[in-house]
Design a protein around this motif. Structure first.
Motif, PDB file in Angstrom:
ATOM      1  N   GLY A  11      11.976  27.156  11.708  1.00 34.43           N
ATOM      2  CA  GLY A  11      13.274  27.512  11.134  1.00 34.43           C
ATOM      3  C   GLY A  11      13.616  26.624   9.952  1.00 34.43           C
ATOM      4  O   GLY A  11      14.219  27.068   8.964  1.00 34.43           O
ATOM      5  N   ALA A  12      13.220  25.327  10.061  1.00 31.82           N
ATOM      6  CA  ALA A  12      13.540  24.365   9.002  1.00 31.82           C
ATOM      7  C   ALA A  12      12.787  24.659   7.707  1.00 31.82           C
ATOM      8  O   ALA A  12      13.082  24.095   6.657  1.00 31.82           O
ATOM      9  N   GLU A  13      11.782  25.543   7.778  1.00 33.31           N
ATOM     10  CA  GLU A  13      11.099  25.966   6.546  1.00 33.31           C
ATOM     11  C   GLU A  13      11.984  26.950   5.753  1.00 33.31           C
ATOM     12  O   GLU A  13      11.721  27.232   4.602  1.00 33.31           O
ATOM     13  N   PHE A  14      12.985  27.511   6.402  1.00 30.74           N
ATOM     14  CA  PHE A  14      13.806  28.555   5.746  1.00 30.74           C
ATOM     15  C   PHE A  14      15.230  28.113   5.445  1.00 30.74           C
ATOM     16  O   PHE A  14      15.812  28.536   4.463  1.00 30.74           O
ATOM     17  N   VAL A  15      15.823  27.309   6.318  1.00 31.46           N
ATOM     18  CA  VAL A  15      17.163  26.774   6.028  1.00 31.46           C
ATOM     19  C   VAL A  15      17.157  25.278   6.306  1.00 31.46           C
ATOM     20  O   VAL A  15      16.391  24.795   7.144  1.00 31.46           O
ATOM     21  N   THR A  16      18.020  24.574   5.610  1.00 31.58           N
ATOM     22  CA  THR A  16      18.006  23.114   5.772  1.00 31.58           C
ATOM     23  C   THR A  16      19.065  22.669   6.771  1.00 31.58           C
ATOM     24  O   THR A  16      20.120  23.299   6.898  1.00 31.58           O
ATOM     25  N   PRO A  17      18.802  21.547   7.453  1.00 30.09           N
ATOM     26  CA  PRO A  17      19.806  20.993   8.367  1.00 30.09           C
ATOM     27  C   PRO A  17      21.110  20.694   7.630  1.00 30.09           C
ATOM     28  O   PRO A  17      22.188  20.863   8.181  1.00 30.09           O
ATOM     29  N   LEU A  50      23.112  31.738  21.286  1.00 28.49           N
ATOM     30  CA  LEU A  50      22.653  32.811  20.395  1.00 28.49           C
ATOM     31  C   LEU A  50      21.354  32.361  19.748  1.00 28.49           C
ATOM     32  O   LEU A  50      21.292  31.259  19.199  1.00 28.49           O
ATOM     33  N   VAL A  51      20.322  33.196  19.834  1.00 21.36           N
ATOM     34  CA  VAL A  51      19.066  32.885  19.162  1.00 21.36           C
ATOM     35  C   VAL A  51      18.934  33.826  17.971  1.00 21.36           C
ATOM     36  O   VAL A  51      18.814  35.040  18.140  1.00 21.36           O
ATOM     37  N   ALA A  52      19.012  33.294  16.761  1.00 24.75           N
ATOM     38  CA  ALA A  52      19.000  34.139  15.563  1.00 24.75           C
ATOM     39  C   ALA A  52      18.384  33.370  14.395  1.00 24.75           C
ATOM     40  O   ALA A  52      18.914  32.341  14.021  1.00 24.75           O
ATOM     41  N   PRO A  53      17.319  33.839  13.804  1.00 24.57           N
ATOM     42  CA  PRO A  53      16.552  34.981  14.272  1.00 24.57           C
ATOM     43  C   PRO A  53      15.722  34.617  15.501  1.00 24.57           C
ATOM     44  O   PRO A  53      15.208  33.504  15.589  1.00 24.57           O
ATOM     45  N   ALA A  54      15.626  35.592  16.413  1.00 26.57           N
ATOM     46  CA  ALA A  54      14.733  35.425  17.554  1.00 26.57           C
ATOM     47  C   ALA A  54      13.375  35.968  17.117  1.00 26.57           C
ATOM     48  O   ALA A  54      13.205  37.169  16.953  1.00 26.57           O
ATOM     49  N   THR A  55      12.445  35.053  16.866  1.00 25.77           N
ATOM     50  CA  THR A  55      11.118  35.469  16.388  1.00 25.77           C
ATOM     51  C   THR A  55      10.270  35.940  17.567  1.00 25.77           C
ATOM     52  O   THR A  55      10.602  35.685  18.733  1.00 25.77           O
ATOM     53  N   ALA A  56       9.153  36.591  17.249  1.00 28.10           N
ATOM     54  CA  ALA A  56       8.231  37.038  18.307  1.00 28.10           C
ATOM     55  C   ALA A  56       7.777  35.834  19.124  1.00 28.10           C
ATOM     56  O   ALA A  56       7.647  35.911  20.353  1.00 28.10           O
ATOM     57  N   ASP A  57       7.581  34.704  18.454  1.00 33.52           N
ATOM     58  CA  ASP A  57       7.100  33.505  19.140  1.00 33.52           C
ATOM     59  C   ASP A  57       8.156  32.951  20.109  1.00 33.52           C
ATOM     60  O   ASP A  57       7.857  32.619  21.256  1.00 33.52           O
ATOM     61  N   LEU A  58       9.409  32.882  19.646  1.00 38.18           N
ATOM     62  CA  LEU A  58      10.472  32.378  20.523  1.00 38.18           C
ATOM     63  C   LEU A  58      10.660  33.305  21.727  1.00 38.18           C
ATOM     64  O   LEU A  58      10.867  32.846  22.853  1.00 38.18           O
ATOM     65  N   TYR A  64      18.128  32.839   6.761  1.00 39.36           N
ATOM     66  CA  TYR A  64      19.152  32.634   5.717  1.00 39.36           C
ATOM     67  C   TYR A  64      20.462  33.322   6.092  1.00 39.36           C
ATOM     68  O   TYR A  64      21.546  32.889   5.705  1.00 39.36           O
ATOM     69  N   LYS A  65      20.373  34.402   6.880  1.00 38.62           N
ATOM     70  CA  LYS A  65      21.604  35.121   7.253  1.00 38.62           C
ATOM     71  C   LYS A  65      22.465  34.316   8.231  1.00 38.62           C
ATOM     72  O   LYS A  65      23.634  34.625   8.414  1.00 38.62           O
ATOM     73  N   THR A  66      21.853  33.321   8.884  1.00 35.93           N
ATOM     74  CA  THR A  66      22.647  32.551   9.859  1.00 35.93           C
ATOM     75  C   THR A  66      23.709  31.710   9.154  1.00 35.93           C
ATOM     76  O   THR A  66      24.728  31.375   9.748  1.00 35.93           O
ATOM     77  N   LEU A  67      23.469  31.386   7.875  1.00 38.05           N
ATOM     78  CA  LEU A  67      24.486  30.610   7.143  1.00 38.05           C
ATOM     79  C   LEU A  67      25.759  31.441   7.010  1.00 38.05           C
ATOM     80  O   LEU A  67      26.865  30.975   7.259  1.00 38.05           O
ATOM     81  N   GLU A  68      25.583  32.696   6.635  1.00 36.66           N
ATOM     82  CA  GLU A  68      26.716  33.615   6.511  1.00 36.66           C
ATOM     83  C   GLU A  68      27.358  33.867   7.882  1.00 36.66           C
ATOM     84  O   GLU A  68      28.571  33.949   8.012  1.00 36.66           O
ATOM     85  N   LEU A  69      26.497  33.961   8.890  1.00 40.68           N
ATOM     86  CA  LEU A  69      26.980  34.183  10.251  1.00 40.68           C
ATOM     87  C   LEU A  69      27.919  33.058  10.693  1.00 40.68           C
ATOM     88  O   LEU A  69      28.992  33.303  11.250  1.00 40.68           O
ATOM     89  N   ILE A  70      27.531  31.822  10.399  1.00 41.05           N
ATOM     90  CA  ILE A  70      28.358  30.684  10.803  1.00 41.05           C
ATOM     91  C   ILE A  70      29.688  30.714  10.043  1.00 41.05           C
ATOM     92  O   ILE A  70      30.756  30.535  10.608  1.00 41.05           O
ATOM     93  N   ARG A  71      29.600  30.985   8.745  1.00 45.92           N
ATOM     94  CA  ARG A  71      30.817  31.006   7.925  1.00 45.92           C
ATOM     95  C   ARG A  71      31.799  32.051   8.443  1.00 45.92           C
ATOM     96  O   ARG A  71      32.962  31.778   8.675  1.00 45.92           O
ATOM     97  N   ARG A  72      31.286  33.256   8.650  1.00 47.49           N
ATOM     98  CA  ARG A  72      32.177  34.330   9.115  1.00 47.49           C
ATOM     99  C   ARG A  72      32.617  34.099  10.549  1.00 47.49           C
ATOM    100  O   ARG A  72      33.728  34.455  10.929  1.00 47.49           O
ATOM    101  N   GLY A  73      31.738  33.550  11.352  1.00 48.03           N
ATOM    102  CA  GLY A  73      32.053  33.290  12.762  1.00 48.03           C
ATOM    103  C   GLY A  73      33.159  32.263  12.888  1.00 48.03           C
ATOM    104  O   GLY A  73      34.058  32.392  13.719  1.00 48.03           O
ATOM    105  N   ARG A  74      33.123  31.229  12.048  1.00 49.66           N
ATOM    106  CA  ARG A  74      34.195  30.218  12.111  1.00 49.66           C
ATOM    107  C   ARG A  74      35.520  30.845  11.711  1.00 49.66           C
ATOM    108  O   ARG A  74      36.562  30.521  12.272  1.00 49.66           O
ATOM    109  N   ALA A  75      35.474  31.774  10.751  1.00 49.64           N
ATOM    110  CA  ALA A  75      36.710  32.455  10.352  1.00 49.64           C
ATOM    111  C   ALA A  75      37.250  33.285  11.514  1.00 49.64           C
ATOM    112  O   ALA A  75      38.452  33.543  11.589  1.00 49.64           O
ATOM    113  N   ARG A  76      36.376  33.693  12.426  1.00 50.38           N
ATOM    114  CA  ARG A  76      36.827  34.450  13.592  1.00 50.38           C
ATOM    115  C   ARG A  76      37.215  33.543  14.756  1.00 50.38           C
ATOM    116  O   ARG A  76      37.474  33.997  15.861  1.00 50.38           O
TER     117      ARG A  76
END
Ligand code: C5P
Length: 406
Positions: A41-47, A84-92, A17-29
């Motif tokens: 990942g698709a179980e936690f955020v939607t395309p 960038l891999v975020a979140p980088a899970t143990a499996d990835l 879920y934090k990647t949504l904020e990351l993209i928003r702030r990253g685009r501002a940068r």
């Protein structure tokens, strides 16, 4: 400058879920994102959320005929500057370390020809498990870098290392990665002091000042974004640690000096900290008690070491460029010129911290740049980030064009 293109691989963890904020702030940068979503990942955020925020199609299927026609998995990494891999899970992480390629994310990571940054997030036991640590050691040997995880409360209810780094810190780390690839200060070492110091009087009381560390931290970030390998020696501040650099936390002036000395050699030292000039002479081990019948205690002070002066006047191992700050409340430039000579540094940035200036703790700064050779420049009032960028551009010039004599 052309926008840096980030290929963001989103693994299956609640931190997604934090990647949504990351993209928003990253685009501002000024960063552009293209997202690859794993099945977990698709179980936690939607395309849809990712596409809306990134303004780009989201990729998730290795065997999609339409995607392969439009944008093959090889091209996904070719068209990015950084992955960038975020979140980088143990499996990835395990898949990457083992060279697996059984879905779009792992396949493009194996086919990647770009630097890869991981932002791991997982349960504390998964993180500390020998298998994960073994995989990370392998990835380190393969040249992969990571930021975090941080310690704290985990979504699973346990506590410890496993929280994904915060979006701002990940973005700092991304800027530093990009800087290392193409920044003017790549290959250089920089040390920055920032924030106030605290000088203990007893276990609960100390002497300090109002410095927020905003200017020093901004300079450290700008140096890292220009490619320098940065050590930030930070006094006690309320700011989060920037990513993409080593941060050493100190309290007193003496600790700060010791940390700076350990961080050398460096090409450039920027002393932006507001170091306490004096410290209580005999700090007490126990809390000083208030006693009604006694007069208030007298606080005897002694002088702290001057970090800037100590390093600037070193014969051996002096950084090529030593930069100080001067916070003055009157006759700013005149006093700064005298201070520059007295400290023995190369440049001094002087600012007015008088009661009307709002510099201390504020987001803006008005500085005068003074150089040892007599040059002087009044900069307009700027945000502290912009002051940092100007200073770093100058540092890059000085270190680049006058090799050996900056
Ligand atoms: O003497 P003054 O505190 O005005 O000098 C400011 C400059 O010297 C700043 O760059 C500050 O970081 C540095 N300084 C230091 N150690 C001290 C006092 C100041 O590094 N003890």
């Amino acid at each position: 400058m052309e926008k840096a293109r980030i290929l963001l691989v989103i693994g299956g963890g609640i931190a997604a879920y934090k990647t949504l904020e990351l993209i928003r702030r990253g685009r501002a940068r000024g960063l552009a994102f293209r997202c690859v979503l794993t099945r977990a990942g698709a179980e936690f955020v939607t395309p849809l959320a990712l596409a809306s925020l990134s303004g780009e199609k989201v990729y998730s299927d290795l065997f999609s005929l339409t995607d392969e026609v439009e944008m093959g998995h090889i091209r996904l990494s070719r068209e990015a500057d950084l992955i960038l891999v975020a979140p980088a899970t143990a499996d990835l992480i395990a898949k990457m370390a083992g060279g697996h390629a059984d879905d779009l994310a792992s396949t493009l990571l194996l086919a990647a020809d770009k630097p890869v940054l991981l932002a791991p997030a997982m349960n504390v036991r998964m993180w500390s498990h020998p298998a994960t640590q073994r995989n990370l050691a392998q990835l380190k040997a393969d040249g992969v870098r990571w930021i975090g995880p941080e310690a704290g409360d985990l979504a699973c209810g346990e506590e410890g290392f496993g929280r994904m780094a915060e979006p701002e810190a990940i973005l700092d780390a991304l800027s530093a990665e990009l800087g290392r690839m193409r920044g003017p200060l790549r290959g250089r070492r920089a040390v920055v002091t920032s924030g106030p110091t605290q000088e203990p009087w007893d276990p609960v009381r100390f002497l300090s000042n109002r410095s927020s560390g905003k200017q020093g931290h901004a300079i450290a970030r700008a140096l890292a974004a220009a490619g320098a390998q940065v050590t930030l020696v930070a006094g006690p501040v309320a700011l989060p640690d920037p990513g993409g650099m080593e941060v050493v936390h100190v309290r007193s002036a003496r600790e700060m000096l010791a940390a700076v000395e350990r961080s050398l050699p460096a090409d450039v030292l920027v002393c932006a900290a507001a170091v306490a000039d004096w410290r209580p002479r005999s700090p007490r081990e126990d809390k000083i008690k208030k006693q009604a019948e006694r007069a208030p205690p007298v606080l005897a002070l002694e002088e702290n070491p001057d970090i800037l002066k100590t390093i600037a006047q070193r014969r051996e191992g002096r950084p090529r460029l030593v930069v100080g700050f001067a916070a003055e409340t009157e006759r700013v430039v005149e006093r700064a010129r005298a201070k520059l000579a007295q400290k023995g540094c190369d440049w001094l940035l002087a600012n007015d911290v008088g009661p009307q200036s709002c510099v201390l703790g504020g987001d803006r700064n008005r500085v005068w740049w003074l150089s040892r050779d007599g040059a002087e420049e009044a900069w307009p009032e700027l945000g502290k980030e912009e002051v940092a960028r100007r200073l770093v551009a100058r540092i890059a010039d000085a270190l680049g064009c006058a090799a050996g004599e900056a």
